[in-house]
Structures are given as C-alpha cells and as structure tokens.
Design an enzyme around this catalytic site. Sequence first.
Site, mmCIF file in Angstrom:
data_model
loop_
_atom_site.group_PDB
_atom_site.id
_atom_site.type_symbol
_atom_site.label_atom_id
_atom_site.label_comp_id
_atom_site.label_asym_id
_atom_site.label_seq_id
_atom_site.Cartn_x
_atom_site.Cartn_y
_atom_site.Cartn_z
ATOM 1 N N THR A 129 -6.676 5.087 -5.645
ATOM 2 C CA THR A 129 -5.768 3.997 -4.619
ATOM 3 C C THR A 129 -4.666 3.398 -5.031
ATOM 4 O O THR A 129 -4.031 3.599 -5.814
ATOM 5 C CB THR A 129 -7.474 2.941 -5.170
ATOM 6 O OG1 THR A 129 -7.458 1.630 -3.905
ATOM 7 C CG2 THR A 129 -6.671 2.178 -5.971
ATOM 8 N N CYS A 186 1.111 -0.932 -0.160
ATOM 9 C CA CYS A 186 0.112 0.181 0.013
ATOM 10 C C CYS A 186 0.922 0.854 -0.175
ATOM 11 O O CYS A 186 0.218 2.424 -0.601
ATOM 12 C CB CYS A 186 -0.678 -0.189 1.257
ATOM 13 S SG CYS A 186 -2.070 -0.950 1.271
ATOM 14 N N VAL A 194 -8.432 5.907 2.135
ATOM 15 C CA VAL A 194 -7.054 5.870 2.108
ATOM 16 C C VAL A 194 -6.497 4.130 1.359
ATOM 17 O O VAL A 194 -7.101 3.184 1.782
ATOM 18 C CB VAL A 194 -5.959 5.765 3.509
ATOM 19 C CG1 VAL A 194 -4.659 5.141 3.574
ATOM 20 C CG2 VAL A 194 -6.475 7.148 3.768
ATOM 21 N N CYS A 195 -6.058 3.830 0.410
ATOM 22 C CA CYS A 195 -5.434 2.816 0.243
ATOM 23 C C CYS A 195 -6.975 2.122 -0.507
ATOM 24 O O CYS A 195 -7.655 2.366 -1.254
ATOM 25 C CB CYS A 195 -4.341 2.081 1.108
ATOM 26 S SG CYS A 195 -3.764 0.898 0.637
ATOM 27 N N SER A 196 -6.391 0.756 -0.046
ATOM 28 C CA SER A 196 -7.958 -0.031 -0.479
ATOM 29 C C SER A 196 -9.338 -0.059 0.132
ATOM 30 O O SER A 196 -10.427 -0.468 0.276
ATOM 31 C CB SER A 196 -7.567 -1.586 0.667
ATOM 32 O OG SER A 196 -7.534 -1.906 1.038
#
Length: 291
Positions: free
Chosen positions: A184, A16, A164-166
């Site tokens: 993402t 990530c 945030v991220c996934s």
Amino acid sequence: MKSLLIACACLLMAGCNQEHQHSAPVAIEKYSKADSLMKEQLPDTITKENHSAIMEFILGKPKHTIKTIGILVYDGVNDLDMMGPRYVLGQAGAKVQLIALHPGNIKTVMGVRVVPDNVIDSVNQLDILVIPGGFTGTIQAVYDERLHDWIRKIDKGTTYTAGVCSGVWVLGATGLLEGKRASTNWYREEEFLKKFKAIPANERYTHDGKYWTSAGVTAGMDMSLAILNDNWGEKYTQGVMLDMEYDPAPPISGGSPEKTGFLVEWMMKAMYDAGVDPLMDSLERKKKITP
C-alpha cells in the site's frame, strides 16, 4: 484549519506516488529468433480483414476470459488511482465500468467531476474489481460496512481483486487480505496493513493468489500492467505499454522514502498525520457508539 486539511489532502494524494522495492523488469530481446519465425508466417501488411487473425497469432489467447471490469469511485477518489488502471485495463477488450457508492456524479480529489457508469447496488458480478485510494472518502470507506458487504459479494466471483494506494485499506477492512502479502502507500504502511492482518510486502505491487495490491498512485498503473501480463501475456502488455509510451524518466531521484531527503519525508508524514489521525479517531469513536 481548512487550508491545512486541503494541504493534507493534496499532499496525501501526491504522496501516494511513492516507489517501493520492486524487481527490475524482464528484459525484452528486440530481434528474437522466435519473433522472426512468426513474422515469416505473416503478410506484409495489416488490413481490416486480417488484423484480428494477426493479433491473435502474435498475442495469443488470455489465460482467463475477462468480460467485466469494475473500478470503484467516490467523492475524493484520487484521479490517477482511478484513471491509471482504467486506461491500462480498458485496453483488455472487456467492458469497464466506474462504479459509485451512490447515484450522481462524483468529484475527485483534484476537483474533476466524473459521471459514473453504475452504482454498487446494481452490480452483482465482475471479473476484475479495482479499489482506488484517496483521502477523506477513502478513510470513510474503511468504516462503510455496506460497501464492505458489496466488495465481499463481488469478490466471490472475481478472477482478480485489486487495491491501489490507500484503497488497499478499504480492501483490507473487508477481511479479504487477512494472512496475505500486500502493498500500500508508504505512509504508515506496516501499521495499516497489520491493522487488517495482512503481511506487509514493501513492494511496488504485490499479488497473493487473486489479490493484487499496489503502492501509491503511479504504482496502480504498474500493477494493472502486471495483471495484463499475468492474464494476457507479455506481447499484449508490451503493446499496451507502447501505446502509452510508458517508459518513465523522472527528472530527479525520488518517489520512495529511501530516495527522499529526510526533511521532506518528515514534512510529508507530519502533514498526513495532521489530516488522517483526527478523521480516523472520529470514525473510531462513532463506530463504538453505533449499535
């Protein structure tokens, strides 16, 4: 098999932490004329009695009044996805809550036990909502209609809604990112964003209206600083960055597919696939069976 899944989870969390395209930060003039003129109007020392007035004079007032900030947490949440924004936004002078899906402590992907402040059933309004990523728990959240209903309810009253991220996959699953530019984690980014009818931006962080989304883990801190900058202004953001001494200097080039050797990139993606695909396939089948 168990060790493979653990490795997949750890690698996804590490992965990530990837860098997408982003513009160079705005340069700050160390000794500007405007700052010099402001300093002439200030006392030489800051005291308990005058510090609030001095801070307001230098920093100004925020664009929007932010009183409540909520960060979703769940078993398997990424530690830094959660705590990066928590640290940055926690300096905005608002009440910050870690909000869990269910009562009780949660355990992060790195095994840290966290005591949430609240549960989703008890929270009806937030000014800022942040949805962090993770691995198994995040993918399960993509299929959690109860959670989606809560996010949509909270979103009606937010000034900023962020992923945030996934965690952006969870936000996307609510339908709120449909037709909006978003970022993402680099892993199958276009595939997952298009699955939720969002427009892939391939940026470190992106905002479209009140929606803010970021690439992986460390990008959540950049996104949170950008939210600070948008609402509280440049000087406030600089103060927080100086408090964090946030001036990254990694030892080698890396952090994005473009800056990573092809063999390492191939390995990381293959490991992610081995963990993500079976879990998503299982949840897709369950979704079709469930009336």
